[in-house]
Design a protein around this motif. Structure first.
Motif, PDB file in Angstrom:
ATOM      1  N   LEU A   1      68.955  45.371  13.527  1.00 17.05           N
ATOM      2  CA  LEU A   1      68.876  44.102  14.248  1.00 17.05           C
ATOM      3  C   LEU A   1      69.950  43.116  13.807  1.00 17.05           C
ATOM      4  CD1 LEU A   1      65.008  43.756  14.570  1.00 17.05           C
ATOM      5  CD2 LEU A   1      66.679  44.581  16.244  1.00 17.05           C
ATOM      6  N   ASN A   2      70.856  43.589  12.976  1.00 21.07           N
ATOM      7  CA  ASN A   2      72.075  42.851  12.654  1.00 21.07           C
ATOM      8  C   ASN A   2      73.262  43.464  13.395  1.00 21.07           C
ATOM      9  OD1 ASN A   2      73.590  40.851  11.309  1.00 21.07           O
ATOM     10  ND2 ASN A   2      74.052  42.229   9.597  1.00 21.07           N
ATOM     11  N   ASN A   3      72.954  44.302  14.395  1.00 16.57           N
ATOM     12  CA  ASN A   3      73.948  44.963  15.244  1.00 16.57           C
ATOM     13  C   ASN A   3      74.877  45.892  14.459  1.00 16.57           C
ATOM     14  OD1 ASN A   3      74.737  45.347  17.973  1.00 16.57           O
ATOM     15  ND2 ASN A   3      76.587  44.120  17.647  1.00 16.57           N
ATOM     16  N   LYS A   4      74.372  46.438  13.357  1.00 18.62           N
ATOM     17  CA  LYS A   4      75.130  47.415  12.577  1.00 18.62           C
ATOM     18  C   LYS A   4      74.631  48.815  12.911  1.00 18.62           C
ATOM     19  CE  LYS A   4      77.261  44.154  10.241  1.00 18.62           C
ATOM     20  NZ  LYS A   4      78.698  43.871  10.447  1.00 18.62           N
ATOM     21  N   ILE A   5      75.570  49.748  13.091  1.00 20.71           N
ATOM     22  CA  ILE A   5      75.201  51.127  13.404  1.00 20.71           C
ATOM     23  C   ILE A   5      74.501  51.748  12.199  1.00 20.71           C
ATOM     24  CG2 ILE A   5      76.101  53.416  13.954  1.00 20.71           C
ATOM     25  CD1 ILE A   5      78.415  51.997  15.397  1.00 20.71           C
ATOM     26  N   ILE A   6      73.360  52.390  12.447  1.00 24.13           N
ATOM     27  CA  ILE A   6      72.622  53.052  11.371  1.00 24.13           C
ATOM     28  C   ILE A   6      73.337  54.350  11.002  1.00 24.13           C
ATOM     29  CG2 ILE A   6      70.472  54.259  10.799  1.00 24.13           C
ATOM     30  CD1 ILE A   6      70.271  51.218  10.680  1.00 24.13           C
ATOM     31  N   GLN A   7      73.699  54.436   9.719  1.00 23.96           N
ATOM     32  CA  GLN A   7      74.372  55.624   9.198  1.00 23.96           C
ATOM     33  C   GLN A   7      73.659  56.070   7.922  1.00 23.96           C
ATOM     34  OE1 GLN A   7      78.861  55.129   9.099  1.00 23.96           O
ATOM     35  NE2 GLN A   7      78.254  53.011   9.450  1.00 23.96           N
ATOM     36  N   PHE A   8      73.297  57.342   7.860  1.00 28.01           N
ATOM     37  CA  PHE A   8      72.723  57.888   6.641  1.00 28.01           C
ATOM     38  C   PHE A   8      73.878  58.257   5.718  1.00 28.01           C
ATOM     39  CE2 PHE A   8      69.750  59.233  10.124  1.00 28.01           C
ATOM     40  CZ  PHE A   8      68.834  58.213   9.888  1.00 28.01           C
ATOM     41  N   VAL A   9      73.912  57.645   4.543  1.00 28.36           N
ATOM     42  CA  VAL A   9      75.042  57.841   3.632  1.00 28.36           C
ATOM     43  C   VAL A   9      74.530  58.368   2.294  1.00 28.36           C
ATOM     44  CG1 VAL A   9      76.438  56.057   4.734  1.00 28.36           C
ATOM     45  CG2 VAL A   9      74.929  55.438   2.833  1.00 28.36           C
ATOM     46  N   PRO A  10      75.319  59.207   1.623  1.00 26.90           N
ATOM     47  CA  PRO A  10      74.877  59.758   0.332  1.00 26.90           C
ATOM     48  C   PRO A  10      74.642  58.668  -0.705  1.00 26.90           C
ATOM     49  CG  PRO A  10      76.772  60.965   1.189  1.00 26.90           C
ATOM     50  CD  PRO A  10      76.626  59.735   2.043  1.00 26.90           C
ATOM     51  N   GLN A  11      73.569  58.843  -1.464  1.00 26.52           N
ATOM     52  CA  GLN A  11      73.288  57.968  -2.605  1.00 26.52           C
ATOM     53  C   GLN A  11      73.446  58.793  -3.868  1.00 26.52           C
ATOM     54  OE1 GLN A  11      69.500  55.910  -2.570  1.00 26.52           O
ATOM     55  NE2 GLN A  11      69.523  55.610  -4.789  1.00 26.52           N
ATOM     56  N   SER A  12      74.378  58.407  -4.706  1.00 30.15           N
ATOM     57  CA  SER A  12      74.624  59.171  -5.929  1.00 30.15           C
ATOM     58  C   SER A  12      73.531  58.925  -6.946  1.00 30.15           C
ATOM     59  CB  SER A  12      75.974  58.783  -6.532  1.00 30.15           C
ATOM     60  OG  SER A  12      75.924  57.453  -7.023  1.00 30.15           O
TER      61      SER A  12
END
Length: 274
Positions: free
Chosen positions: A52-63
């Protein structure tokens, strides 16, 4: 109490339980051959999802070195659209799938967390954020207008709710109840189900005739209704969340086909006297 531990190796041997039917049908989860990468999880999004901040949802690695606090996690997702996802983590896999299946609701939960943090700070988690977290982890959505069944659940009348009214569960009718697993911690713990496993149900007052629609349409409609309910304040505190013994839900766990399963009052506990 012993800490819950799920499988350390990849397996979908547990996914033949009824509680995984929806996720299997929506994502072919039971056919996956190994731990999914964040790129593979990204492909499961039905469309390009945005928060809802108009940012594309991306699943990113968490180290392993990254350790987000609850506050930092929600702020990071809201401000960047990036969802930190740990490698070989059942919890994070099911969290990603929850984004794919309930995108509007997940985005709403994230914004409500973010706005609350900005308004009240980080020193103490509010009643709203406590309820949002509990639902995000352990929530189950019931779509029904059947007040008799809902009252039985609220009063812990488990025999009535799960045995006498058993035929109404998953029934696409005005009197039925449609059931949708939401909490990703529920999914994680259902990989190794144990007596005692309990979620929290929230009702959407609508006809369970929705269950007669194609499953992807059901989820889209439930997601819309659920997000609207959250925006209206249904989870300003925990008062609208009620315990649900997950292994008691009809068709979700094979052992409950024998109705003696419900005689275990350590699991199917009577309502406490106040």
């Amino acid at each position: 109490m012993k800490k819950f531990e799920t499988f350390t190796e990849w397996t979908t041997s547990f996914a033949n339980q009824g509680c995984f039917d929806h996720i299997n049908a929506m994502t072919a989860f039971d056919e996956w051959l190994g731990w999914p990468s964040t790129e593979a999880l990204q492909t499961l999004q039905p469309d390009e999802l945005k928060n809802l901040n108009n940012k594309i949802i991306q699943f990113v690695p968490q180290s392993a070195e990254q350790d987000y606090s609850a506050v930092a996690y929600e702020e990071y997702i809201y401000e960047t659209g990036k969802v930190p996802t740990r490698e070989k983590s059942w919890h994070d896999i099911f969290g990603a799938l929850s984004w794919c299946m309930f995108p509007q609701t997940k985005a709403t939960i994230n914004q409500l967390h973010y706005d609350d943090i900005k308004q009240f700070g980080t020193q103490q988690r509010s009643s709203l954020r406590n309820a949002l977290t509990l639902f995000d982890e352990c929530g189950v959505v019931l779509v029904t207008s059947n007040q008799t069944l809902l009252t039985a659940l609220k009063q812990h009348q488990w025999q009535q709710a799960f045995v006498e009214l058993r035929h109404l569960w998953h029934q696409a009718s005005a009197e039925g109840v449609a059931v949708y697993q939401f909490g990703h911690a529920n999914y994680e713990m259902l990989t190794k189900p144990y007596v005692g496993l309990t979620g929290k149900w929230l009702v959407i007052d609508a006809s369970a005739e929705i269950a007669g629609l194609p499953l992807n349409v059901q989820y889209r409609l439930v997601d819309q209704k659920l997000a609207a309910a959250l925006n209206s304040g249904v989870l300003n505190d925990n008062s609208n969340l009620y315990p649900l013994p997950l292994l008691g839900v009809p068709n979700w766990y094979d052992a409950n086909e024998d109705f003696r399963f419900y005689n275990n009052t350590e699991y199917f506990r009577p309502k406490p006297n106040k």
